[in-house]
Design a protein around this motif. Structure first.
Motif, PDB file in Angstrom:
ATOM      1  N   UNK A 404      41.602  38.453  57.136  1.00  0.00           N
ATOM      2  CA  UNK A 404      42.679  39.430  56.649  1.00  0.00           C
ATOM      3  C   UNK A 404      41.984  39.952  55.279  1.00  0.00           C
ATOM      4  N   UNK A 405      41.487  41.455  55.339  1.00  0.00           N
ATOM      5  CA  UNK A 405      40.717  42.010  54.419  1.00  0.00           C
ATOM      6  C   UNK A 405      41.850  42.785  53.776  1.00  0.00           C
ATOM      7  N   UNK A 406      41.857  42.949  52.338  1.00  0.00           N
ATOM      8  CA  UNK A 406      43.076  43.894  51.713  1.00  0.00           C
ATOM      9  C   UNK A 406      42.205  44.774  50.864  1.00  0.00           C
ATOM     10  N   UNK A 407      42.239  46.011  51.094  1.00  0.00           N
ATOM     11  CA  UNK A 407      41.699  46.828  50.008  1.00  0.00           C
ATOM     12  C   UNK A 407      42.525  47.419  49.051  1.00  0.00           C
ATOM     13  N   UNK A 408      42.072  47.570  47.984  1.00  0.00           N
ATOM     14  CA  UNK A 408      42.826  48.108  46.904  1.00  0.00           C
ATOM     15  C   UNK A 408      43.870  46.896  46.440  1.00  0.00           C
ATOM     16  N   UNK A 409      43.480  45.564  46.068  1.00  0.00           N
ATOM     17  CA  UNK A 409      44.416  44.652  45.960  1.00  0.00           C
ATOM     18  C   UNK A 409      45.326  44.708  44.834  1.00  0.00           C
ATOM     19  N   UNK A 410      44.895  45.505  43.861  1.00  0.00           N
ATOM     20  CA  UNK A 410      45.488  45.910  42.647  1.00  0.00           C
ATOM     21  C   UNK A 410      46.853  46.178  42.988  1.00  0.00           C
ATOM     22  N   UNK A 411      47.183  47.126  44.197  1.00  0.00           N
ATOM     23  CA  UNK A 411      48.453  47.552  44.626  1.00  0.00           C
ATOM     24  C   UNK A 411      49.746  46.463  44.786  1.00  0.00           C
ATOM     25  N   UNK A 438      40.487  37.943  52.193  1.00  0.00           N
ATOM     26  CA  UNK A 438      39.562  38.574  51.476  1.00  0.00           C
ATOM     27  C   UNK A 438      40.251  39.704  50.637  1.00  0.00           C
ATOM     28  N   UNK A 439      40.186  39.760  49.486  1.00  0.00           N
ATOM     29  CA  UNK A 439      40.763  40.920  48.567  1.00  0.00           C
ATOM     30  C   UNK A 439      39.694  41.668  47.794  1.00  0.00           C
ATOM     31  N   UNK A 440      39.908  42.878  47.759  1.00  0.00           N
ATOM     32  CA  UNK A 440      38.841  43.762  46.976  1.00  0.00           C
ATOM     33  C   UNK A 440      39.449  44.849  46.125  1.00  0.00           C
ATOM     34  N   UNK A 441      39.001  45.090  45.062  1.00  0.00           N
ATOM     35  CA  UNK A 441      39.503  46.090  44.093  1.00  0.00           C
ATOM     36  C   UNK A 441      38.668  46.407  43.084  1.00  0.00           C
ATOM     37  N   UNK A 442      38.794  47.696  42.501  1.00  0.00           N
ATOM     38  CA  UNK A 442      37.861  48.207  41.304  1.00  0.00           C
ATOM     39  C   UNK A 442      38.724  47.957  40.151  1.00  0.00           C
ATOM     40  N   UNK A 443      39.878  47.727  39.934  1.00  0.00           N
ATOM     41  CA  UNK A 443      40.785  47.526  38.845  1.00  0.00           C
ATOM     42  C   UNK A 443      41.480  46.313  38.832  1.00  0.00           C
ATOM     43  N   UNK A 444      41.014  45.106  38.437  1.00  0.00           N
ATOM     44  CA  UNK A 444      41.552  43.928  38.306  1.00  0.00           C
ATOM     45  C   UNK A 444      41.529  43.499  37.048  1.00  0.00           C
ATOM     46  N   UNK A 445      42.633  42.720  36.367  1.00  0.00           N
ATOM     47  CA  UNK A 445      42.314  41.998  35.106  1.00  0.00           C
ATOM     48  C   UNK A 445      43.014  40.873  35.057  1.00  0.00           C
ATOM     49  N   UNK A 446      44.298  40.454  35.412  1.00  0.00           N
ATOM     50  CA  UNK A 446      44.505  39.043  35.403  1.00  0.00           C
ATOM     51  C   UNK A 446      44.158  38.491  36.747  1.00  0.00           C
ATOM     52  N   UNK A 447      43.027  38.467  37.022  1.00  0.00           N
ATOM     53  CA  UNK A 447      42.481  37.582  38.183  1.00  0.00           C
ATOM     54  C   UNK A 447      42.953  36.248  38.183  1.00  0.00           C
ATOM     55  N   UNK A 448      43.117  35.524  37.240  1.00  0.00           N
ATOM     56  CA  UNK A 448      43.434  34.023  37.331  1.00  0.00           C
ATOM     57  C   UNK A 448      44.961  33.937  38.091  1.00  0.00           C
ATOM     58  N   UNK A 449      45.770  34.836  37.774  1.00  0.00           N
ATOM     59  CA  UNK A 449      46.954  34.761  38.713  1.00  0.00           C
ATOM     60  C   UNK A 449      46.696  34.828  39.939  1.00  0.00           C
ATOM     61  N   UNK A 450      46.035  36.036  40.396  1.00  0.00           N
ATOM     62  CA  UNK A 450      45.775  36.290  41.813  1.00  0.00           C
ATOM     63  C   UNK A 450      45.113  35.259  42.500  1.00  0.00           C
ATOM     64  N   UNK A 451      44.134  34.635  41.801  1.00  0.00           N
ATOM     65  CA  UNK A 451      43.228  33.680  42.186  1.00  0.00           C
ATOM     66  C   UNK A 451      44.315  32.275  42.743  1.00  0.00           C
ATOM     67  N   UNK A 452      44.946  31.998  41.856  1.00  0.00           N
ATOM     68  CA  UNK A 452      46.150  30.986  42.028  1.00  0.00           C
ATOM     69  C   UNK A 452      47.002  31.127  43.210  1.00  0.00           C
ATOM     70  N   UNK A 453      47.693  32.686  43.239  1.00  0.00           N
ATOM     71  CA  UNK A 453      48.397  32.751  44.246  1.00  0.00           C
ATOM     72  C   UNK A 453      47.735  32.972  45.745  1.00  0.00           C
ATOM     73  N   UNK A 454      46.480  33.362  45.744  1.00  0.00           N
ATOM     74  CA  UNK A 454      45.808  33.359  47.069  1.00  0.00           C
ATOM     75  C   UNK A 454      44.801  32.232  47.254  1.00  0.00           C
ATOM     76  N   UNK A 459      34.631  36.759  42.693  1.00  0.00           N
ATOM     77  CA  UNK A 459      33.281  37.286  42.502  1.00  0.00           C
ATOM     78  C   UNK A 459      33.421  38.746  41.659  1.00  0.00           C
ATOM     79  N   UNK A 460      32.481  39.081  40.797  1.00  0.00           N
ATOM     80  CA  UNK A 460      32.543  40.206  40.140  1.00  0.00           C
ATOM     81  C   UNK A 460      31.084  40.678  39.726  1.00  0.00           C
ATOM     82  N   UNK A 461      30.937  42.182  39.704  1.00  0.00           N
ATOM     83  CA  UNK A 461      29.780  42.628  39.162  1.00  0.00           C
ATOM     84  C   UNK A 461      30.224  43.696  38.275  1.00  0.00           C
ATOM     85  N   UNK A 685      47.600  44.571  33.364  1.00  0.00           N
ATOM     86  CA  UNK A 685      47.856  43.345  34.558  1.00  0.00           C
ATOM     87  C   UNK A 685      48.486  43.556  35.650  1.00  0.00           C
ATOM     88  N   UNK A 686      48.407  42.595  36.791  1.00  0.00           N
ATOM     89  CA  UNK A 686      48.999  43.166  38.048  1.00  0.00           C
ATOM     90  C   UNK A 686      50.216  41.741  38.217  1.00  0.00           C
TER      91      UNK A 686
END
Length: 1067
Positions: A404-411, A438-454, A459-461, A685-686
């Motif tokens: 499952x690929x999710x675009x605009x994960x910040x939604x 797999x989740x992708x977004x251009x605008x993520x901040x509190x990635x730690x919460x999302x990592x724990x959830x998923x 990976x970022x650049x 934050x999300x």
């Protein structure tokens, strides 16, 4: 381990080699045990007594066993294939000058620069190829038979067989790709991955074990039965094991099958052909080589807009479909983006033999068809993706979904749609351990919460293919955004444009000065706070532009105006008529779908050079520009969020065209300090929206958990809630109630509404409360009905049964009108009264049934006081039903919008929402037997609302991205059916259909082919299911076996000897 460096490490390890061989031997033993048969055994080597007739035949069993034991995701399949094949070669004692042995491996001695490549000039003997292919299919017993015969023959005969054996091994070995082709060197890691590399390899599409056995049985049937000694049998078993393990490791579903990140080289050729992509960026290569991807762990990756995130996702999807043979789901935020992606990937599906299925609006089948041959890529909106996952869980097919690929994960943090997305992902995580996310977004901040959830890695650049330069403008001064300075800005330049006093009054923000620096040679976007502001800016700019701007691509702009007139049946927006000759247009939700698509195409091809647009364009289809101007730091009346700002400015800079992109934010003095905070602050934050959106969030989740039997006790429900994003972010909850208390309240509310039932059972003096779903509750979650309206919908459908007016479809349209659209509806009472007076006597009964008195409308239209209370929601809903009724009769949005004094964009949105809601009501009624009468009626109504065109155009509009205007063009040009379009020549289409580019023509034909293929596959599945012989026919057991096996023997499909004895024993 997967391709590249990780794979090379595996090849070097002796212990890994032994482990791989052990596992391969174990899997082979299980396969052999299931097939083994001897003279004194009654075991069926071809499966159960319904052999060759049902799903439990030999070949079906082999398929099952093969699939079960070929899914070890921790081993490197290619490495194992080469290890076993190396041992196979040495076991047969064959030597070949083209090979050298090193560390028990077979390594092809190819030219270092050319890699693994056959000499195109080498002569190839056809008889030799035939001999090799035959020997490739022979079982080991047959090869041993040749060996014994050779011992009795002359030396020349022995030499001949040895030569054939040598060819056989060489042929088998050459099919294994050199491991060096997987391992990019250090230099390769420091540069973009080159699609056009000189390194080549021959692709080998290995037979499945089933196909091999088919060929082997055919040869066995023609061969003499040879009695061999125990020693010979042992040799046969060893050789057979090595061959099977070699094939198994090559054919494993998780194996690399080509040089392009485990994909065939054809895939990179298709990216070059369809997308013009020659190289991958370095970050894309690094991301694809991550251990988390190789080991199928969940992953979140984040890069700036235009960084190339989608290409990585598409490669991962193709790996899932082609290498692992699993279905994949791609979740996108908007219908337009879904349709764009369906068009873009259909070309790949046609070439690579997988299906692309659209799940948006009213489209999509629940549950999806279970394909026996092809795998499917489902491309869905958030809501349809949720319904799809529900249907797979309910039918116990969730493990068929590999990715499952999710675009605009910040939604995840955006309202009810974010709540729905969170629910979908939480269910996937809880019910399937084999589905990668797999989740992708251009605008993520509190990635730690999302990592724990998923349960994901990150990976970022900061990579952007084109440099982005940010500026703000205050009065006539432009400042560069510089985070290193104290206030965040540094002086850049003064505007160099002479303004007259009149022009200064008309354009105080100096927009004309900013746009004329780039247009018409380059493109420009102006983001405006409101729709009306978009139109005003477009009109103002073209009013003060020089006449020379009209000469730029003049004919194409006139063609665009004519096309828009055709869309509006002769009508065109006066603003667009004024602005398009200057290459300027506006873009917002007030346009119809056809108008918006025409304007986007014109902008993409450079016919239009300036768009005044709202913020929705930033999150929609990809329309980049050389310069992006933000008219004000507001969206409507709300101050700009950092994520919105980043999305808007991310449109600046077109890869491959511009050397740099520019963004300019126009700031008033009063907003200066707010803007300083905006450009220097981190992203928002999300946060979970399960509690914010109660009926579409928490309560909807609880209802579906019980309905799908994911959790049926209070303890199980509480355990599930801890695995949601809300469970991760429990610190957000108020101190008044804990998560478990909120969950209990939600369940109690559902029981009170009659959607759930609770039963208490005492077992071992331990009371246990079990939850079950009611019929109404099941209909609600399967229809995706908002819990705030489910009881109201049920009552209205029930009332409709008492006197459903079928003289026209007005009554049905009322039932299919979305409840949430009534909130923003303000009826024109005179128009309301006029529509009411045009109703027939039978249709006027609908007014009484739904509860809207004629006197109420009359008094409203005349301005009289109203004493009687009437539900305004019902009044507004009926008014919207009149709009839909007129639309279905006239099928023209322009004329209907004028008749009801509404914007055509609002009418378009109403139509789309009604089509989607009608589909939901249909699924609701399918679960309630008392509403059986609605099923056929709503099926047809949903189709009418989805397309809202003349019947003959519907087959063409089923193709993704083909709207009414294009369908009319195609129909008039003679392309009247889906088959016509699927078999069209794109070049001919370009010459026949006006304003159609080659890329659009190719995508259109591919989409039609994909849709035709999907329909054909569905019909074939239905035929096979109908012709399938039941295995539980009373009294037909022996007859069924006898007839099927006799038929198989007569056709030579079975051998003799032990098989014949088995038949006698069974019969």
């Amino acid at each position: 381990m997967g391709p590249a460096a990780a794979q090379c490490r595996l090849l070097a390890g002796g212990s890994q080699e032994n482990e791989l061989r052990r596992r391969g031997a174990h899997a082979l033993t299980l396969i052999v045990m299931s097939l083994q048969c001897s003279n004194d055994s009654e075991e069926d080597m071809f499966g159960d007594p319904d052999s060759f007739c049902g799903n439990s035949s030999l070949l079906a069993q082999v398929d099952d066993i093969e699939q079960k034991y070929l899914q070890d995701e921790n081993k490197d399949i290619k490495a194992a294939g080469e290890i076993v094949l190396g041992n196979l070669q040495s076991g047969i004692h064959q030597k070949n000058d083209n090979f050298s042995t090193k560390e028990n491996m077979v390594v092809f001695e190819a030219d270092k620069e050319e890699g693994f490549q056959m000499n195109e000039n080498d002569p190839v003997d056809n008889n030799q190829e035939l001999t090799v292919s035959i020997l490739d299919d022979l079982p080991s017993s047959q090869l041993l038979y040749f060996e014994e015969m050779n011992e009795l023959s002359s030396d020349s005969r022995l030499s001949s067989i040895s030569e054939i054996r040598n060819k056989f091994v060489s042929s088998s070995s050459v099919k294994i790709r050199s491991p060096s082709s997987f391992c990019p060197d250090a230099e390769h890691r420091n540069r973009p991955t080159d699609f056009s590399s000189d390194s080549k390899c021959d692709l080998f599409k290995a037979e499945s074990l089933k196909d091999h056995l088919k060929s082997a049985m055919t040869v066995n049937a023609k061969a003499q039965t040879l009695q061999v000694s125990k020693t010979k049998q042992l040799k046969e078993a060893v050789l057979s094991e090595e061959i099977c393990v070699a094939r198994k490791t090559i054919e494993s579903p998780s194996a690399d099958i080509g040089p392009f990140y485990g994909l065939p080289s054809k895939v990179k050729d298709l990216f070059r052909q369809f997308r013009g992509i020659e190289t991958l960026y370095e970050w894309q290569h690094d991301c694809l080589m991550l251990d988390s991807l190789q080991q199928r762990r969940n992953l979140i990756y984040s890069l700036p807009t235009s960084g190339g995130k989608t290409l990585v996702a598409e490669i991962i999807i193709l790996q899932e479909l082609l290498c692992r043979h699993k279905n994949a789901l791609m979740i996108l935020p908007y219908v337009a983006i879904v349709q764009e992606k369906v068009r873009g990937l259909s070309s790949f599906g046609v070439e690579l033999d997988f299906l692309v299925e659209e799940y948006a609006g009213s489209k999509g089948r629940f549950p999806p068809l279970k394909r026996r041959k092809k795998k499917s890529l489902y491309i869905a909106t958030i809501e349809k993706g949720h319904a799809l996952v529900n249907s797979l869980i309910e039918t116990e097919r969730i493990d068929d979904l590999g990715l499952v690929v999710v675009d605009e994960l910040h939604m995840l943090g955006e309202g009810s749609r974010g709540a729905t997305l969170e629910i979908t992902l939480a269910k996937l995580l809880y019910t399937s351990k084999n589905t990668q996310i797999i989740g992708m977004s251009a605008t993520l901040n509190n990635v730690g919460d999302l990592q724990k959830f998923l349960q994901a890695e990150y990976y970022t650049s900061n990579f952007r293919p084109v440099e982005l330069k940010e500026y703000i403008k205050i009065r006539d001064t432009i400042y560069a955004v510089d985070s290193k300075t104290e206030n965040g800005f540094t002086f850049s330049r003064l505007l160099n444009f002479k303004y007259s006093s009149n022009l200064e009054k008309a354009d105080p923000d100096h927009i004309i000065a900013l746009v004329t620096e780039v247009i018409p040679e380059y493109s420009c976007l102006i983001f405006c706070p409101t729709k009306k502001n978009c139109e005003n800016v477009a009109s103002m700019v073209c009013k003060y532009l020089k006449k020379e701007f009209r000469l730029h691509r003049e004919k194409e702009k006139q063609d665009l105006i004519q096309n828009l007139k055709n869309i509006g049946n002769g009508s065109i927006c006066p603003v667009l008529k004024q602005t398009i000759p200057f290459g300027i247009a506006y873009h917002h939700s007030g346009l119809t779908n056809d108008e918006r698509k025409s304007i986007e195409e014109a902008y993409s091809t450079g016919v239009l050079c300036l768009l005044a647009c709202t913020a929705t364009l930033a999150a929609g289809v990809n329309l980049p520009a050389r310069r992006v101007i933000l008219r004000a730091p507001y969206v409507a009346n709300d101050f700009l969020k950092k994520s919105q700002y980043k999305q808007m400015i991310g449109r600046a800079g077109r890869a491959g065209i511009d050397s740099a992109g520019e963004s300019i934010l126009i700031v008033q003095e009063k907003d200066k300090h707010l803007v300083q905070n905006l450009v220097t602050s981190p992203l928002e934050n999300c946060y979970s929206n399960l509690l914010m959106e109660l009926t579409k969030g928490m309560q909807s989740l609880l209802l579906s958990l019980v309905g799908l039997k994911i959790a049926v006790t209070h303890e199980e429900v509480s355990s599930f809630m801890c695995s949601t994003l809300l469970g991760v972010q429990q610190q957000l909850l108020s101190n008044e109630k804990s998560l478990s208390e909120i969950t209990e309240d939600g369940l109690a509310n559902l029981v009170e509404k009659g959607l759930l039932k609770e039963r208490t059972s005492a077992k071992d003096h331990d009371p246990k409360r079990t939850l079950t779903i009611t019929l109404l509750g099941k209909a609600t979650y399967k229809g995706a009905i908002d819990l705030a309206y489910c009881n109201l919908l049920y009552r209205e459908l029930k009332k409709g049964l008492e006197g459903l007016v079928l003289e026209s479809n007005l009554h049905l349209l009322y039932l299919a009108t979305p409840y949430d659209m009534t909130l923003n509806c303000t009826p024109d009472w005179m128009i309301y009264l006029r529509q009411l007076n045009q109703l027939s006597a039978a249709e006027q009964k609908i007014m009484d049934i739904v509860g809207v008195p004629e006197s109420f409308i009359t008094k409203k239209a005349s301005g009289q006081a109203i004493r009687k209370n009437v539900d305004s929601a019902v009044v507004n809903r009926l008014y919207l039903s009149f709009v839909l009724y007129a639309l279905l009769k006239e099928t023209n949005i322009w004329s209907v919008s004028e008749k009801f004094n509404m914007s055509r964009g609002y009418v378009q949105n109403l139509l789309n929402s009604a089509a989607s809601f009608a589909s939901c009501v249909l699924h609701f009624c399918e679960e309630l037997e008392e509403f059986w009468v609605y099923k056929a009626l709503l099926t047809e109504l949903t189709k009418q609302l989805t397309y809202c065109v003349k019947t003959e155009l519907i087959p063409l509009m089923e193709v993704a991205g083909v709207l009414e205007a294009r369908a009319k063009q195609l129909y008039n040009a003679g392309y009247k059916t889906l088959a016509h379009l699927a078999n069209a020549n794109p070049e001919t289409l370009v010459g026949t259909i006006k304003h159609l580019s080659r890329c659009q023509a190719r995508q259109m034909v591919s989409s039609a082919k994909m849709l035709l293929s999907e329909k054909a596959e569905a019909l074939q599945e239905e035929v096979e299911e109908l012709l399938k012989v039941p295995t539980d026919i009373p009294g037909a057991y022996v007859i069924l076996i006898h007839s099927c096996l006799c038929s198989a023997i007569a056709q030579g499909a079975l051998g003799t000897g032990l098989t014949a004895q088995w038949v006698l024993l069974r019969a």
